[in-house]
Design a protein around this motif. Structure first.
Motif, PDB file in Angstrom:
ATOM      1  N   ILE A   2     -16.728  10.467  -3.123  1.00 29.50           N
ATOM      2  CA  ILE A   2     -16.763  10.395  -4.588  1.00 29.50           C
ATOM      3  C   ILE A   2     -18.164  10.690  -5.087  1.00 29.50           C
ATOM      4  O   ILE A   2     -18.369  11.431  -6.069  1.00 29.50           O
ATOM      5  N   GLU A   3     -19.193  10.139  -4.381  1.00 33.61           N
ATOM      6  CA  GLU A   3     -20.582  10.361  -4.805  1.00 33.61           C
ATOM      7  C   GLU A   3     -20.943  11.844  -4.698  1.00 33.61           C
ATOM      8  O   GLU A   3     -21.670  12.371  -5.547  1.00 33.61           O
ATOM      9  N   ARG A   4     -20.413  12.557  -3.650  1.00 34.33           N
ATOM     10  CA  ARG A   4     -20.716  13.983  -3.457  1.00 34.33           C
ATOM     11  C   ARG A   4     -19.804  14.871  -4.293  1.00 34.33           C
ATOM     12  O   ARG A   4     -20.002  16.079  -4.330  1.00 34.33           O
ATOM     13  N   ARG A   5     -18.792  14.264  -4.936  1.00 35.26           N
ATOM     14  CA  ARG A   5     -17.784  15.029  -5.678  1.00 35.26           C
ATOM     15  C   ARG A   5     -17.067  16.045  -4.788  1.00 35.26           C
ATOM     16  O   ARG A   5     -16.769  17.166  -5.175  1.00 35.26           O
ATOM     17  N   ASP A   6     -16.771  15.599  -3.522  1.00 35.29           N
ATOM     18  CA  ASP A   6     -16.102  16.450  -2.526  1.00 35.29           C
ATOM     19  C   ASP A   6     -14.602  16.173  -2.619  1.00 35.29           C
ATOM     20  O   ASP A   6     -14.086  15.204  -2.049  1.00 35.29           O
ATOM     21  N   LEU A   7     -13.853  17.042  -3.327  1.00 30.91           N
ATOM     22  CA  LEU A   7     -12.443  16.805  -3.602  1.00 30.91           C
ATOM     23  C   LEU A   7     -11.604  16.850  -2.328  1.00 30.91           C
ATOM     24  O   LEU A   7     -10.690  16.035  -2.154  1.00 30.91           O
ATOM     25  N   GLN A   8     -11.914  17.796  -1.417  1.00 32.89           N
ATOM     26  CA  GLN A   8     -11.131  17.914  -0.185  1.00 32.89           C
ATOM     27  C   GLN A   8     -11.288  16.659   0.663  1.00 32.89           C
ATOM     28  O   GLN A   8     -10.301  16.118   1.177  1.00 32.89           O
ATOM     29  N   ALA A   9     -12.524  16.175   0.824  1.00 30.23           N
ATOM     30  CA  ALA A   9     -12.754  14.941   1.594  1.00 30.23           C
ATOM     31  C   ALA A   9     -12.104  13.745   0.911  1.00 30.23           C
ATOM     32  O   ALA A   9     -11.596  12.834   1.560  1.00 30.23           O
ATOM     33  N   PHE A  10     -12.111  13.769  -0.427  1.00 31.07           N
ATOM     34  CA  PHE A  10     -11.502  12.679  -1.191  1.00 31.07           C
ATOM     35  C   PHE A  10     -10.003  12.574  -0.872  1.00 31.07           C
ATOM     36  O   PHE A  10      -9.480  11.488  -0.595  1.00 31.07           O
ATOM     37  N   PHE A  11      -9.293  13.725  -0.903  1.00 28.58           N
ATOM     38  CA  PHE A  11      -7.852  13.708  -0.607  1.00 28.58           C
ATOM     39  C   PHE A  11      -7.580  13.346   0.855  1.00 28.58           C
ATOM     40  O   PHE A  11      -6.588  12.671   1.169  1.00 28.58           O
ATOM     41  N   HIS A  12      -8.443  13.808   1.755  1.00 27.65           N
ATOM     42  CA  HIS A  12      -8.269  13.459   3.169  1.00 27.65           C
ATOM     43  C   HIS A  12      -8.371  11.948   3.370  1.00 27.65           C
ATOM     44  O   HIS A  12      -7.580  11.348   4.114  1.00 27.65           O
ATOM     45  N   GLN A  13      -9.322  11.324   2.692  1.00 30.63           N
ATOM     46  CA  GLN A  13      -9.489   9.875   2.827  1.00 30.63           C
ATOM     47  C   GLN A  13      -8.308   9.115   2.201  1.00 30.63           C
ATOM     48  O   GLN A  13      -7.952   8.026   2.666  1.00 30.63           O
ATOM     49  N   LEU A  14      -7.689   9.711   1.174  1.00 29.69           N
ATOM     50  CA  LEU A  14      -6.497   9.078   0.614  1.00 29.69           C
ATOM     51  C   LEU A  14      -5.363   9.074   1.634  1.00 29.69           C
ATOM     52  O   LEU A  14      -4.592   8.103   1.725  1.00 29.69           O
ATOM     53  N   VAL A  15      -5.236  10.166   2.413  1.00 24.89           N
ATOM     54  CA  VAL A  15      -4.216  10.232   3.469  1.00 24.89           C
ATOM     55  C   VAL A  15      -4.499   9.172   4.540  1.00 24.89           C
ATOM     56  O   VAL A  15      -3.593   8.469   5.011  1.00 24.89           O
ATOM     57  N   VAL A  16      -5.777   9.056   4.924  1.00 17.32           N
ATOM     58  CA  VAL A  16      -6.161   8.034   5.916  1.00 17.32           C
ATOM     59  C   VAL A  16      -5.823   6.636   5.398  1.00 17.32           C
ATOM     60  O   VAL A  16      -5.305   5.787   6.126  1.00 17.32           O
ATOM     61  N   PHE A  17      -6.116   6.410   4.110  1.00 17.57           N
ATOM     62  CA  PHE A  17      -5.809   5.112   3.507  1.00 17.57           C
ATOM     63  C   PHE A  17      -4.303   4.820   3.563  1.00 17.57           C
ATOM     64  O   PHE A  17      -3.884   3.701   3.875  1.00 17.57           O
ATOM     65  N   ALA A  18      -3.473   5.840   3.255  1.00 17.07           N
ATOM     66  CA  ALA A  18      -2.022   5.656   3.269  1.00 17.07           C
ATOM     67  C   ALA A  18      -1.535   5.274   4.662  1.00 17.07           C
ATOM     68  O   ALA A  18      -0.653   4.417   4.821  1.00 17.07           O
ATOM     69  N   GLU A  19      -2.117   5.888   5.698  1.00 19.91           N
ATOM     70  CA  GLU A  19      -1.717   5.564   7.072  1.00 19.91           C
ATOM     71  C   GLU A  19      -2.084   4.123   7.425  1.00 19.91           C
ATOM     72  O   GLU A  19      -1.278   3.364   7.983  1.00 19.91           O
ATOM     73  N   ILE A  20      -3.333   3.746   7.109  1.00 18.70           N
ATOM     74  CA  ILE A  20      -3.775   2.373   7.429  1.00 18.70           C
ATOM     75  C   ILE A  20      -2.973   1.352   6.619  1.00 18.70           C
ATOM     76  O   ILE A  20      -2.497   0.345   7.157  1.00 18.70           O
ATOM     77  N   ALA A  21      -2.800   1.622   5.321  1.00 18.76           N
ATOM     78  CA  ALA A  21      -2.079   0.686   4.453  1.00 18.76           C
ATOM     79  C   ALA A  21      -0.617   0.556   4.879  1.00 18.76           C
ATOM     80  O   ALA A  21      -0.033  -0.533   4.804  1.00 18.76           O
ATOM     81  N   GLY A  22      -0.004   1.666   5.339  1.00 14.08           N
ATOM     82  CA  GLY A  22       1.384   1.611   5.793  1.00 14.08           C
ATOM     83  C   GLY A  22       1.565   0.688   6.985  1.00 14.08           C
ATOM     84  O   GLY A  22       2.499  -0.115   7.047  1.00 14.08           O
ATOM     85  N   VAL A  23       0.647   0.818   7.953  1.00 13.14           N
ATOM     86  CA  VAL A  23       0.716  -0.059   9.135  1.00 13.14           C
ATOM     87  C   VAL A  23       0.480  -1.514   8.733  1.00 13.14           C
ATOM     88  O   VAL A  23       1.171  -2.427   9.190  1.00 13.14           O
ATOM     89  N   LEU A  24      -0.499  -1.743   7.834  1.00 10.69           N
ATOM     90  CA  LEU A  24      -0.788  -3.110   7.385  1.00 10.69           C
ATOM     91  C   LEU A  24       0.401  -3.702   6.624  1.00 10.69           C
ATOM     92  O   LEU A  24       0.658  -4.909   6.711  1.00 10.69           O
ATOM     93  N   LEU A  25       1.128  -2.851   5.889  1.00 13.13           N
ATOM     94  CA  LEU A  25       2.302  -3.336   5.168  1.00 13.13           C
ATOM     95  C   LEU A  25       3.359  -3.852   6.148  1.00 13.13           C
ATOM     96  O   LEU A  25       3.966  -4.908   5.923  1.00 13.13           O
ATOM     97  N   VAL A  26       3.574  -3.101   7.238  1.00 10.40           N
ATOM     98  CA  VAL A  26       4.533  -3.548   8.259  1.00 10.40           C
ATOM     99  C   VAL A  26       4.087  -4.887   8.853  1.00 10.40           C
ATOM    100  O   VAL A  26       4.898  -5.804   9.055  1.00 10.40           O
ATOM    101  N   PHE A  27       2.795  -4.995   9.131  1.00 10.20           N
ATOM    102  CA  PHE A  27       2.264  -6.262   9.662  1.00 10.20           C
ATOM    103  C   PHE A  27       2.464  -7.402   8.664  1.00 10.20           C
ATOM    104  O   PHE A  27       2.804  -8.531   9.045  1.00 10.20           O
ATOM    105  N   ASN A  28       2.236  -7.132   7.386  1.00  4.97           N
ATOM    106  CA  ASN A  28       2.413  -8.169   6.356  1.00  4.97           C
ATOM    107  C   ASN A  28       3.859  -8.663   6.303  1.00  4.97           C
ATOM    108  O   ASN A  28       4.108  -9.872   6.211  1.00  4.97           O
ATOM    109  N   ILE A  29       4.798  -7.734   6.352  1.00  3.47           N
ATOM    110  CA  ILE A  29       6.212  -8.112   6.307  1.00  3.47           C
ATOM    111  C   ILE A  29       6.602  -8.912   7.546  1.00  3.47           C
ATOM    112  O   ILE A  29       7.302  -9.934   7.466  1.00  3.47           O
TER     113      ILE A  29
END
Length: 614
Positions: free
Chosen positions: A70-97
């Motif tokens: 976000i600080e570098r205004r790198d849009l491609q890296a920004f979207f890539h990190q959103l994908v990484v977040f979705a993967e981590i959050a998905g696994v954590l959601l299964v653990f939470n349930i």
């Protein structure tokens, strides 16, 4: 001493230390049949929490590249990190349930184990009766067996899992936070210096101050919650009492008086709840205040290094997230001080109840007890028999009495001679006194109380009680027993399921008890004043039922002297012995914990005295 006295021994349990209470509950847990299931559930929760902590460490590491993009205004890296977040959050959601499901199963199994243990201890022979006559600890056992047990297991699960999760997160993130703040350099007046693990020490100090203040504000909730649960139990009991006796109350036009009593119990509940509300408000000043400060605290603590140019924006956010995780783990105590106080109060009530169940046999342990031994031959023998209670001593005038099989004996005495307590002593419910009772060896003695008990269920089940298989008796047997006692009209209702104590009159209930005797045909029967209230014709009918037990059937009736009508062959006499030993009330531990309630009671007593003696 009167016939209606309960002969109470006072037990107050509450002086056991917190460690003693925990050890007692731990021993009960280790002996529980559901122990292994609970241990497996706990192991599963531990594995899931560890896996969740690892996922949260990964999520914390994700903060740096995400915010740096976000600080570098790198849009491609920004979207890539959103994908990484979705993967981590998905696994954590299964653990939470998964953790939620395990938590719920743990609650259920803990409640099953605790409630089964308490019911098992409570329902040991004669123990529930003795506890009910043992003072305040025996009042409203249903509250402790039902509501307190449920509340304790739920709080134990939530607090235990929360503490475990906080501990694992602390271990996981304290190293991360230490490494992040290891290179923090502070500049002041031209000098530079480092504080190793600066953010860790800041989190510990910050949470430590908050925990200390929270404990000071929240500690009174322990006693206040305990007092509230007692008052809630009293209100519920009063409501149940009114509901059970609503017919008599309505006939006596006593609604106004009952309303006044219910309003007094309600006022006690509301007063206890108000004290809890005020204590909770004081606690909220601390917890909520620190909660709002925590919103900016990690940024403020790390800001000197960021503004000095030694930390990137992503590094700042990563350090702030790690600080928040460490602080959240350290402030577990702050966030749960109210629940901890509630848990401690509930543990006190449940542990005190269980302790009383275990100690009930030791009440009056220093007092003499009646000796119960098997008789030689088919007979019952009383030798120097006396029954002690706090109200005095009842004694058989005959120092030695033998009752052979087939005899019909009347035991009588003046009003206030303690006949009901004597009946309970023969049944083994009240063992304190002196002398010896020899019971027929290998034979059961049936005891018929003044107020008979009828279990829930059909009339067939009521008559067959306590035989578990009601099919043991045929319909012809059941109808015959009802007809002999004058209850033939009920023969068509054998399979009707209702509360028979509400359907029948007091006399019909007593006749139903004698119908049960006619069905079971016991060889030894001891009756407590159940014949006294019957009219002459009905009594003759009952005598004929008792005679059908056979020539070896023995009947001992404790009651009035003028009811025999030639049925009883001899009479024994019960009287008060003014020189006999009276039982001393006993206290096992005990303390009053709610100071506001104590002050209110003392003030009420003072006001009453002034009104009586102005």
């Amino acid at each position: 001493m009167n016939d209606k006295t309960d002969g109470q021994a006072v037990i107050t349990v509450g002086d056991e230390s917190f460690r003693d209470q925990l050890m007692m509950m731990w021993r009960a847990f280790m002996a529980s049949p559901v122990r292994n299931t609970i241990l497996w559930l706990m192991a599963g929760i531990f594995v899931v929490i560890v896996a969740t902590a690892l996922g949260q460490v990964l999520l914390n590491s994700w903060n740096r590249p995400f915010y740096d993009s976000i600080e570098r205004r790198d849009l491609q890296a920004f979207f890539h990190q959103l994908v990484v977040f979705a993967e981590i959050a998905g696994v954590l959601l299964v653990f939470n349930i998964t953790q939620t499901w395990l938590n719920q199963m743990l609650r259920i199994k803990l409640r099953e184990g605790l409630t089964r243990d308490l019911i098992g201890e409570w329902m040991l022979p004669r123990r529930a009766f003795r506890l009910a006559k043992a003072g305040a600890i025996g009042v409203n056992p249903d509250q402790r067996l039902h509501e307190d047990a449920r509340h304790l297991t739920e709080l134990s699960t939530d607090l235990g899992v929360g503490l475990l999760q906080a501990s694992i997160l602390l271990v996981s993130f304290v190293g991360v936070l230490w490494s992040l703040s290891e290179g923090f350099v502070f500049h002041w007046s031209g000098h530079s210096f480092e504080i190793p693990g600066y953010m860790v020490w800041a989190a510990v100090l910050y949470a430590g101050i908050a925990s200390f203040l929270s404990w000071l504000a929240g500690r009174p909730l322990i006693n206040l919650n305990s007092e509230r649960y007692s008052r809630e139990a009293e209100l519920r009991f009063s409501l149940m009492r009114v509901n059970e006796h609503v017919d008599s109350i309505s006939l006596a036009a006593g609604e106004g008086e009952e309303r006044r009593r219910l309003e007094l119990d309600l006022a006690a509940v509301l007063a206890a709840t108000k004290r809890i509300a005020l204590a909770t408000v004081r606690l909220t000043w601390v917890t909520a205040g620190y909660g709002w400060i925590t919103v900016v605290a990690p940024i403020v603590i790390a800001s000197p290094v960021y503004f000095a140019g030694d930390l990137s924006f992503g590094g700042l956010m990563m350090a702030a997230a790690a600080f928040t995780q460490v602080h959240a783990s350290l402030r577990w105590f702050i966030d749960n001080i109210g629940g901890i106080a509630d848990w401690r109060a509930t543990l006190l009530r449940v542990a005190s109840f269980r302790s009383a169940l275990l100690k009930i046999e030791d009440v009056h342990d220093v007092e003499k007890r009646i000796a119960f031994v098997p008789a030689e031959g088919d007979r019952m023998v009383f030798d120097n028999l006396e029954v002690s209670s706090p109200d005095g001593c009842a004694r058989l005038s005959e120092t030695h009495a033998e009752i052979a099989a087939g005899e019909r004996v009347l035991i009588t005495g003046k009003p206030g001679a303690g006949k009901t307590l004597f009946f309970r002593a023969l049944a083994g419910l009240w063992p304190w006194g002196g002398g010896r009772v020899e019971l027929p060896a290998g034979q059961a003695v049936t005891f018929v109380p003044r107020t008979p008990y009828f279990s829930p269920g059909s009339l067939r089940d009521v008559l067959s009680y306590p035989v578990e298989e009601s099919k043991k008796f045929t319909d012809a047997d059941l109808v015959s027993a009802l007809t002999k006692t004058g209850l033939g009209r009920l023969a068509a209702h054998l399979d009707r399921d209702t509360r028979w104590e509400r359907e029948l009159t007091d006399e019909e209930l007593r006749l139903l008890a004698f119908a049960r005797l006619a069905l079971h045909r016991p060889r030894w029967v001891v009756i407590d004043e159940a014949l006294d209230t019957l009219d002459a014709d009905t009594r003759i009918r009952v005598f004929s039922v008792l005679e059908e037990g056979g020539p070896d059937a023995t009947v001992i009736n404790i009651g009035r002297a003028d009811i025999g009508g030639g049925f009883f062959s001899r009479t024994l006499h019960l009287a008060i012995d003014p020189k006999g030993h009276a039982l001393k009330p006993v206290k096992v531990g005990g303390r009053l914990t709610d100071k506001p309630a104590i002050k209110e009671r003392r003030a009420a007593k003072t006001t009453a005295r002034k009104a009586k003696h102005p």
